[in-house]
Write an enzyme that holds these catalytic residues in place. Structure first.
Site, PDB file in Angstrom:
ATOM      1  N   HIS A   1       0.837  -1.210   0.000  1.00 22.30           N
ATOM      2  CA  HIS A   1       0.000   0.000   0.000  1.00 22.30           C
ATOM      3  C   HIS A   1       0.872   1.261   0.000  1.00 22.30           C
ATOM      4  O   HIS A   1       0.559   2.240  -0.673  1.00 22.30           O
ATOM      5  CB  HIS A   1      -0.886   0.043   1.249  1.00 22.30           C
ATOM      6  CG  HIS A   1      -1.914  -1.042   1.324  1.00 22.30           C
ATOM      7  ND1 HIS A   1      -1.839  -2.073   2.229  1.00 22.30           N
ATOM      8  CD2 HIS A   1      -3.037  -1.257   0.605  1.00 22.30           C
ATOM      9  CE1 HIS A   1      -2.887  -2.869   2.076  1.00 22.30           C
ATOM     10  NE2 HIS A   1      -3.625  -2.404   1.093  1.00 22.30           N
TER      11      HIS A   1
ATOM     12  N   SER B   1      -0.093  -8.943   0.799  1.00 22.93           N
ATOM     13  CA  SER B   1      -1.554  -8.876   0.861  1.00 22.93           C
ATOM     14  C   SER B   1      -1.955  -8.809   2.325  1.00 22.93           C
ATOM     15  O   SER B   1      -1.317  -9.452   3.168  1.00 22.93           O
ATOM     16  CB  SER B   1      -2.142 -10.136   0.232  1.00 22.93           C
ATOM     17  OG  SER B   1      -3.498 -10.289   0.639  1.00 22.93           O
TER      18      SER B   1
END
Ligand code: PAF
Length: 283
Positions: free
Chosen positions: A41, A190
Site C-alpha cells: 500500500h 496482501s
C-alpha cells in the site's frame, strides 16, 4: 516524525478539504484501500505522490465486495495503526475513513456492472465481487474527484475493470497501476497473508515460484494449455488445497489466448488452509 494524517469520515468533510486543496491549484491523488496497510500500500502512496501534490488514502472495508460466506467480519481492521504508518511514511495528506452507513445509507439501491475484463477468472468464483468493487470505487472517485488514482497490479483483473469503468463513464481521472510488492521469498504482499499459519505461509511462498516456472516454460515453447495444466498440478503439489484458476490471458483485456502472439499475463488463485491467495505476472 510526521504527525499521523488527519482522518475525515464523511463525504461532506472530504469535499470541504478537497475544495481547499483545489483553491491552491493542487493536483489531487487518491489511493483506495481496505486498510491493514503494508509496504504494498505504501508503494501505491509513493506512486501517487510522484504524480500529485496532495495524497488522500481511503480506508474502507467494503461489505459490497464480500459474499456472505467470505471474510468480511474477520478482515483485519487497524485504522489507528494504519494512520500511524502513513504518518511515519510522511507522504499522505489526508485519510478518508467513512462508515458503512456513510457509503451505503439506508435505501441504497444502485449497482454498477462492468463487462469486458470482469468476465471469467475471479467472477467465475466470486460473481458478486466486481460489482461490489465497481460501486465502491466509483463512489470514492466521485467523492474525491482526484486527478489520479492508484491501484495495485496484485489485483490485476480489478485494475482492468476499474480502467474500463473509468473510460466507459468518461471520468477524467488517470488510473495508475502500480507493480506488485513482494516479500523476500516472492510472496505477493496482501493484508490476507496475516491469516496464514507458519506452514501455510511456507506453501503460500510457492505460488510465485510456480508462476515464474510457467513463464520459463512458455518461453521454451510449451503451449498455453499444457502450461496451465502443469501449473495447476504444481500448486496442488506445493500444498495448496484447491486451485480456482491458473490461466494465461491477453494482458490488455484478459481474453483467452491461443498462442503467445501479444503481451500476456499469467494469473492464479488458490487456497491454502482457509486463505485464498491471488497472484499474477507479466509473461
Ligand atoms: O483492492 C482493494 O483493496 C479494494 O478492492 C478496493 C479497490 C479498495 C475497493 O474496495
Amino acid at each position: 516524525m510526521n504527525p499521523a494524517p488527519q482522518i475525515v469520515t464523511t463525504v461532506a468533510e472530504l469535499h470541504h478539504r478537497i475544495a481547499a486543496y483545489r483553491q491552491d491549484d493542487a493536483r489531487v491523488g487518491l489511493v483506495p484501500t481496505m486498510g491493514a496497510l503494508h509496504a504494498g500500500h505504501l508503494s501505491l502512496v509513493t506512486e501517487t505522490q510522484n504524480r500529485a501534490d496532495v495524497v488522500i488514502v481511503s480506508i474502507f472495508v467494503n461489505p459490497a465486495q464480500f459474499a456472505p460466506h467470505e471474510d468480511f467480519e474477520r478482515y483485519p481492521r487497524a485504522l489507528m495503526a494504519d494512520a500511524e504508518k502513513l504518518g511515519l511514511d510522511g507522504e499522505t495528506d489526508l485519510i478518508f475513513a467513512p462508515s458503512v452507513g456513510e457509503m451505503y445509507p439506508p435505501g441504497f439501491s444502485t449497482c454498477v456492472e462492468v463487462g469486458g475484463p470482469s468476465r471469467g477468472l475471479e467472477t467465475d468464483i466470486r460473481p458478486h465481487f466486481f460489482s461490489g468493487v465497481a460501486i465502491v470505487v466509483l463512489k470514492l472517485l466521485l467523492a474525491a474527484m482526484p486527478d489520479v488514482a492508484t491501484f495495485g497490479e496484485k489485483d490485476y483483473q480489478q485494475l482492468l475493470v476499474i480502467r474500463r469503468m473509468v473510460a466507459d463513464l468518461g471520468l477524467n481521472i488517470e488510473i495508475v497501476g502500480a507493480p506488485i510488492i513482494r516479500e523476500p521469498d516472492g510472496l505477493a504482499m496482501s493484508s490476507r497473508n496475516a491469516y496464514l499459519s507458519h506452514d501455510e505461509r511456507r506453501i503460500a511462498g510457492q505460488m510465485n515460484v510456480v508462476l515464474k516456472g510457467l513463464i520459463a516454460e512458455l518461453r521454451d515453447g510449451k503451449t498455453i494449455t499444457a502450461v496451465e495444466e502443469t501449473g495447476k498440478r504444481a500448486l496442488l503439489q506445493a500444498g495448496f488445497s484447491s486451485v480456482d484458476y491458473l490461466a494465461v490471458r491477453n494482458a490488455e483485456d484478459l481474453s483467452p489466448l491461443a498462442s503467445l502472439d501479444r503481451p500476456a499475463r499469467v494469473l492464479a488463485a488458490a487456497t491454502v488452509g482457509t486463505t485464498r491467495l491471488i497472484d499474477n505476472m507479466a509473461v
